[in-house]
Design an enzyme around this catalytic site. Structure first.
Site, PDB file in Angstrom:
ATOM      1  N   ARG A 243     -29.962  53.812  15.968  1.00  0.00           N
ATOM      2  CA  ARG A 243     -30.114  55.170  16.513  1.00  0.00           C
ATOM      3  C   ARG A 243     -30.074  56.203  15.392  1.00  0.00           C
ATOM      4  O   ARG A 243     -30.578  57.305  15.530  1.00  0.00           O
ATOM      5  CB  ARG A 243     -28.981  55.488  17.506  1.00  0.00           C
ATOM      6  CG  ARG A 243     -29.015  54.663  18.781  1.00  0.00           C
ATOM      7  CD  ARG A 243     -27.991  55.218  19.774  1.00  0.00           C
ATOM      8  NE  ARG A 243     -27.735  54.309  20.872  1.00  0.00           N
ATOM      9  CZ  ARG A 243     -28.450  54.241  21.993  1.00  0.00           C
ATOM     10  NH1 ARG A 243     -29.487  55.031  22.158  1.00  0.00           N
ATOM     11  NH2 ARG A 243     -28.142  53.389  22.944  1.00  0.00           N
TER      12      ARG A 243
ATOM     13  N   ASP B 294     -40.836  56.943  29.882  1.00  0.00           N
ATOM     14  CA  ASP B 294     -41.625  55.720  29.811  1.00  0.00           C
ATOM     15  C   ASP B 294     -42.303  55.542  31.172  1.00  0.00           C
ATOM     16  O   ASP B 294     -43.354  56.122  31.415  1.00  0.00           O
ATOM     17  CB  ASP B 294     -40.672  54.584  29.433  1.00  0.00           C
ATOM     18  CG  ASP B 294     -41.347  53.251  29.185  1.00  0.00           C
ATOM     19  OD1 ASP B 294     -42.504  53.240  28.750  1.00  0.00           O
ATOM     20  OD2 ASP B 294     -40.714  52.212  29.419  1.00  0.00           O
TER      21      ASP B 294
ATOM     22  N   GLU C 251     -34.336  64.885  27.259  1.00  0.00           N
ATOM     23  CA  GLU C 251     -34.497  63.432  27.310  1.00  0.00           C
ATOM     24  C   GLU C 251     -35.199  62.943  26.049  1.00  0.00           C
ATOM     25  O   GLU C 251     -35.980  63.665  25.439  1.00  0.00           O
ATOM     26  CB  GLU C 251     -35.290  63.080  28.583  1.00  0.00           C
ATOM     27  CG  GLU C 251     -35.570  61.624  28.846  1.00  0.00           C
ATOM     28  CD  GLU C 251     -34.359  60.718  28.950  1.00  0.00           C
ATOM     29  OE1 GLU C 251     -33.595  60.670  27.975  1.00  0.00           O
ATOM     30  OE2 GLU C 251     -34.223  60.018  29.973  1.00  0.00           O
ATOM     31  N   ASP C 252     -34.876  61.724  25.652  1.00  0.00           N
ATOM     32  CA  ASP C 252     -35.503  61.176  24.455  1.00  0.00           C
ATOM     33  C   ASP C 252     -36.943  60.738  24.727  1.00  0.00           C
ATOM     34  O   ASP C 252     -37.852  61.055  23.983  1.00  0.00           O
ATOM     35  CB  ASP C 252     -34.682  59.999  23.887  1.00  0.00           C
ATOM     36  CG  ASP C 252     -34.318  58.956  24.952  1.00  0.00           C
ATOM     37  OD1 ASP C 252     -34.721  59.100  26.124  1.00  0.00           O
ATOM     38  OD2 ASP C 252     -33.609  57.993  24.595  1.00  0.00           O
TER      39      ASP C 252
ATOM     40  N   PHE D 235     -42.696  49.919  21.611  1.00  0.00           N
ATOM     41  CA  PHE D 235     -41.257  50.151  21.694  1.00  0.00           C
ATOM     42  C   PHE D 235     -40.797  50.848  20.416  1.00  0.00           C
ATOM     43  O   PHE D 235     -40.903  50.293  19.327  1.00  0.00           O
ATOM     44  CB  PHE D 235     -40.500  48.840  21.890  1.00  0.00           C
ATOM     45  CG  PHE D 235     -39.068  49.064  22.255  1.00  0.00           C
ATOM     46  CD1 PHE D 235     -38.709  49.419  23.548  1.00  0.00           C
ATOM     47  CD2 PHE D 235     -38.071  48.953  21.295  1.00  0.00           C
ATOM     48  CE1 PHE D 235     -37.382  49.647  23.883  1.00  0.00           C
ATOM     49  CE2 PHE D 235     -36.738  49.178  21.624  1.00  0.00           C
ATOM     50  CZ  PHE D 235     -36.407  49.526  22.922  1.00  0.00           C
TER      51      PHE D 235
HETATM   52  P1  IMP Z   1     -38.185  55.004  32.180  1.00  0.00           P
HETATM   53  O1  IMP Z   1     -37.256  55.048  33.344  1.00  0.00           O
HETATM   54  O2  IMP Z   1     -39.063  53.789  32.220  1.00  0.00           O
HETATM   55  O3  IMP Z   1     -39.006  56.278  32.018  1.00  0.00           O
HETATM   56  O4  IMP Z   1     -37.317  54.797  30.896  1.00  0.00           O
HETATM   57  C1  IMP Z   1     -36.644  55.808  30.337  1.00  0.00           C
HETATM   58  C2  IMP Z   1     -35.554  55.291  29.406  1.00  0.00           C
HETATM   59  O5  IMP Z   1     -35.848  54.007  28.859  1.00  0.00           O
HETATM   60  C3  IMP Z   1     -35.457  56.212  28.229  1.00  0.00           C
HETATM   61  O6  IMP Z   1     -34.583  57.276  28.471  1.00  0.00           O
HETATM   62  C4  IMP Z   1     -34.959  55.295  27.131  1.00  0.00           C
HETATM   63  O7  IMP Z   1     -33.564  55.235  27.165  1.00  0.00           O
HETATM   64  C5  IMP Z   1     -35.535  53.943  27.483  1.00  0.00           C
HETATM   65  N1  IMP Z   1     -36.773  53.658  26.706  1.00  0.00           N
HETATM   66  C6  IMP Z   1     -38.037  53.660  27.166  1.00  0.00           C
HETATM   67  N2  IMP Z   1     -38.923  53.354  26.205  1.00  0.00           N
HETATM   68  C7  IMP Z   1     -38.191  53.168  25.081  1.00  0.00           C
HETATM   69  C8  IMP Z   1     -38.543  52.834  23.721  1.00  0.00           C
HETATM   70  O8  IMP Z   1     -39.720  52.677  23.329  1.00  0.00           O
HETATM   71  N3  IMP Z   1     -37.510  52.720  22.860  1.00  0.00           N
HETATM   72  C9  IMP Z   1     -36.202  52.895  23.231  1.00  0.00           C
HETATM   73  N4  IMP Z   1     -35.832  53.217  24.485  1.00  0.00           N
HETATM   74  C10 IMP Z   1     -36.815  53.336  25.407  1.00  0.00           C
HETATM   75 MG    MG Z   2     -32.937  57.884  27.665  1.00  0.00          MG
END
Ligand code: IMP
Ligand code: MG
Length: 186
Positions: free
Chosen positions: A169, A107, A103-104, A156
């Protein structure tokens, strides 16, 4: 002028630092899975994880498989909706295999929580998580991250797979948008 506006992007993690850390994670993963009998499949979450996947897998010295899963919770907004959709499924069953989710960024953790529940129903031999980034200040649900690249502040971030309104990207580093307006020429 490059395809982005350098004055509007502050570099948080440069390309060399990313490369070194990804190599370290690959070496650890190699050691951890070397003795395992079942096969290892890396499952990257599209699209943000493609750079991390591409670099990480080349530092894993084992006969691995790669697969991809499309998930979407964000749209073009910077906030997670908490509602996760599978937009593209795995191409092969993972039953009886070791799965490493790539995973990237984690959050809130909501996306990963959903994904781990989804994968568990497929009866893999094990599931672990590799995430390049995590924002600890944003955690809503705790998810186990077995291989973490970097903890980052609550900002972000874009680049190295992560997008700014579907663009940038292809930045080779992780950065944040500073100043007024989008970080690319109009
Ligand atoms: P979560 O469900 O809130 O943990 O969000 C996860 C997904 O939100 C990640 O896999 C990203 O695709 C996107 N995301 C969360 N924070 C960022 C950010 O700072 N930049 C770009 N994408 C983000
Ligand atoms: Mg993602």
């Amino acid at each position: 002028m490059p395809f982005y506006d350098p004055a509007k992007i502050e570099i948080l993690i440069d390309a060399d630092t990313l490369a070194r850390r990804v190599a370290e994670l690959g070496a650890r993963i190699t050691e951890d899975y070397r003795q395992r009998e079942a096969g290892l499949v890396l499952v990257a979450v599209l699209k943000g994880s493609v750079m991390f996947m591409a670099d990480l897998c080349r530092h894993i010295d084992l006969p691995i498989e790669l697969d991809f899963l499309g998930l979407s919770s964000y749209g073009d907004s910077e906030e997670t909706s908490g509602v996760v959709q599978v937009t593209q499924d795995l191409t092969r069953p993972v039953r009886g295999k070791h799965v490493l989710v790539v995973e990237d960024i984690i959050d809130t953790g909501l996306t990963m929580q959903y994904l781990l529940e989804n994968l568990a129903t497929r009866r893999p031999a094990s599931v672990r998580v590799a995430s390049l980034l995590q924002k600890p200040a944003r955690t809503q649900v705790a998810v186990p991250v077995d291989y973490l690249g970097f903890e980052i502040p609550d900002r972000f971030v874009i680049g190295y797979g992560l997008d700014y309104q579907s663009k940038l990207r292809n930045l080779p580093f992780i950065g944040v948008n500073v100043g007024e307006g989008p970080p690319y020429p109009d």
